[in-house]
Design a protein around this motif. Structure first.
Motif, PDB file in Angstrom:
ATOM      1  N   LYS A 214       7.699  -1.774   4.944  1.00 54.48           N
ATOM      2  CA  LYS A 214       8.257  -2.913   5.677  1.00 54.48           C
ATOM      3  C   LYS A 214       7.152  -3.765   6.303  1.00 54.48           C
ATOM      4  O   LYS A 214       7.172  -5.001   6.204  1.00 54.48           O
ATOM      5  N   MET A 215       6.168  -3.124   6.913  1.00 56.25           N
ATOM      6  CA  MET A 215       5.104  -3.887   7.554  1.00 56.25           C
ATOM      7  C   MET A 215       4.239  -4.612   6.525  1.00 56.25           C
ATOM      8  O   MET A 215       3.787  -5.731   6.761  1.00 56.25           O
ATOM      9  N   GLU A 216       4.018  -3.974   5.379  1.00 53.43           N
ATOM     10  CA  GLU A 216       3.266  -4.641   4.310  1.00 53.43           C
ATOM     11  C   GLU A 216       4.025  -5.864   3.805  1.00 53.43           C
ATOM     12  O   GLU A 216       3.446  -6.943   3.610  1.00 53.43           O
ATOM     13  N   ALA A 217       5.341  -5.699   3.611  1.00 53.75           N
ATOM     14  CA  ALA A 217       6.161  -6.816   3.140  1.00 53.75           C
ATOM     15  C   ALA A 217       6.201  -7.938   4.173  1.00 53.75           C
ATOM     16  O   ALA A 217       6.075  -9.122   3.827  1.00 53.75           O
ATOM     17  N   LEU A 218       6.364  -7.578   5.433  1.00 55.23           N
ATOM     18  CA  LEU A 218       6.424  -8.598   6.489  1.00 55.23           C
ATOM     19  C   LEU A 218       5.123  -9.379   6.590  1.00 55.23           C
ATOM     20  O   LEU A 218       5.128 -10.588   6.846  1.00 55.23           O
ATOM     21  N   SER A 219       4.008  -8.700   6.388  1.00 55.27           N
ATOM     22  CA  SER A 219       2.715  -9.377   6.448  1.00 55.27           C
ATOM     23  C   SER A 219       2.598 -10.456   5.375  1.00 55.27           C
ATOM     24  O   SER A 219       2.158 -11.579   5.646  1.00 55.27           O
ATOM     25  N   ILE A 220       3.046 -10.116   4.161  1.00 59.12           N
ATOM     26  CA  ILE A 220       2.989 -11.086   3.060  1.00 59.12           C
ATOM     27  C   ILE A 220       3.976 -12.224   3.307  1.00 59.12           C
ATOM     28  O   ILE A 220       3.646 -13.404   3.118  1.00 59.12           O
TER      29      ILE A 220
END
Length: 290
Positions: free
Chosen positions: A254-260
């Motif tokens: 989730k955090m990786e996706a939110l960053s992008i």
């Protein structure tokens, strides 16, 4: 053989390949490119979820996959055959309910086979099975206006399943539901998928919905859209919402996706996009809580 086994035996999971697809609207100096050199594969038997900034071109891609529109460049194929228009091998569930208001729940579910003149004893038995499967047996004679939002969505899922498409395409189908009903529908829909493993392509703007449902997650760029990243959601099934919330791996994804998504939203934000501004604000609040 039980009705469930019969349904599973008929499922033919399809695979869609999108290669170098672009889509423009308008001509000459008025042309606007919505999709640009976009390539991806919706793998057979997987639940693939696409997420991206509002207005980035996700709905345009759905129309292209369904065959409602044609790409300006590139190719789309299903099971190796070119997509040239709408067909029974692909079925779309849109954001807005598409149940016929003058038909009962039962008649809505049977609409496809009846329209094709394919109602048999086996079809009627399958309709009864699906009514039970989606928990609407007691509401078979009710009209759509007499059903809750969640019930309408379940009826539409049953109406799709009776047509046995090779790929189900869903365009934010739970968007208009309240938060509690939406989360219940995530678990319900996930359980249906886990039982039949039909190829599903699910489009959303909700990161929690995306992580909970996906086997693979496509993160789309700002308009003109393309696949910015592909994340494998390697979280065990069956899934329950509380388990996902407390799962370290799902939170990492989730955090990786939110960053992008934040990077892409900032590009829109710099151009004055209201949807992007809302996302940036929501993202900032979410990060502050972690």
């Amino acid at each position: 053989m039980s009705q469930e086994d019969k349904l599973k035996s008929k499922i033919q999971a399809g695979e869609i390949v999108v290669s170098g697809v672009s889509k423009e609207y308008g001509a000459n100096q008025f042309a606007k490119e919505v999709v640009k050199d976009c390539s991806f594969t919706i793998e057979r038997g997987k639940l693939t979820v696409m997420i991206g900034p509002s207005g980035c071109g996700k709905s345009t891609l759905i129309r292209l996959l369904a065959g409602f529109e044609h790409p300006t460049a590139g190719t789309i194929s299903i099971n190796g055959k070119p997509v040239t228009g709408p067909a029974r091998d692909r079925l779309v569930l849109f954001q807005e309910t598409a149940l016929f208001p003058w038909m009962t729940t039962y008649d809505n579910i049977l609409y496809g086979p009846r329209a094709r003149g394919e109602v048999t004893k086996e079809t009627l038995e399958l309709a009864e099975f699906l009514l039970s499967k989606v928990g609407l047996q007691e509401f078979r004679k009710k009209y759509p206006t007499q059903l809750s939002g969640g019930m309408q969505r379940r009826a539409e899922l049953a109406r799709a399943m009776i047509n046995n498409p090779e790929v189900m395409i869903l365009d934010e189908p739970f968007r208009g539901l309240d938060a509690m009903t939406k989360e219940l529908m995530w678990e319900y829909y996930s359980a249906l998928y886990e039982e039949n493993r039909r190829t599903n392509f699910f489009v959303t703007t909700d990161i929690d919905e995306a992580i909970f449902l996906a086997d693979r997650l496509f993160i789309m760029s700002n308009i003109p859209t393309r696949v910015r990243a592909v994340l494998e959601v390697d979280v065990p099934r069956p899934r329950r919402l509380l388990d996902i919330v407390e799962n370290d791996r799902s939170n990492e994804i989730k955090m990786e996706a939110l960053s992008i998504l934040h990077e892409e939203a900032m590009k829109s934000f710099s151009r004055g996009s209201k949807a992007a501004a809302d996302f940036v604000e929501a993202y900032s609040k979410r990060v502050a809580k972690t």
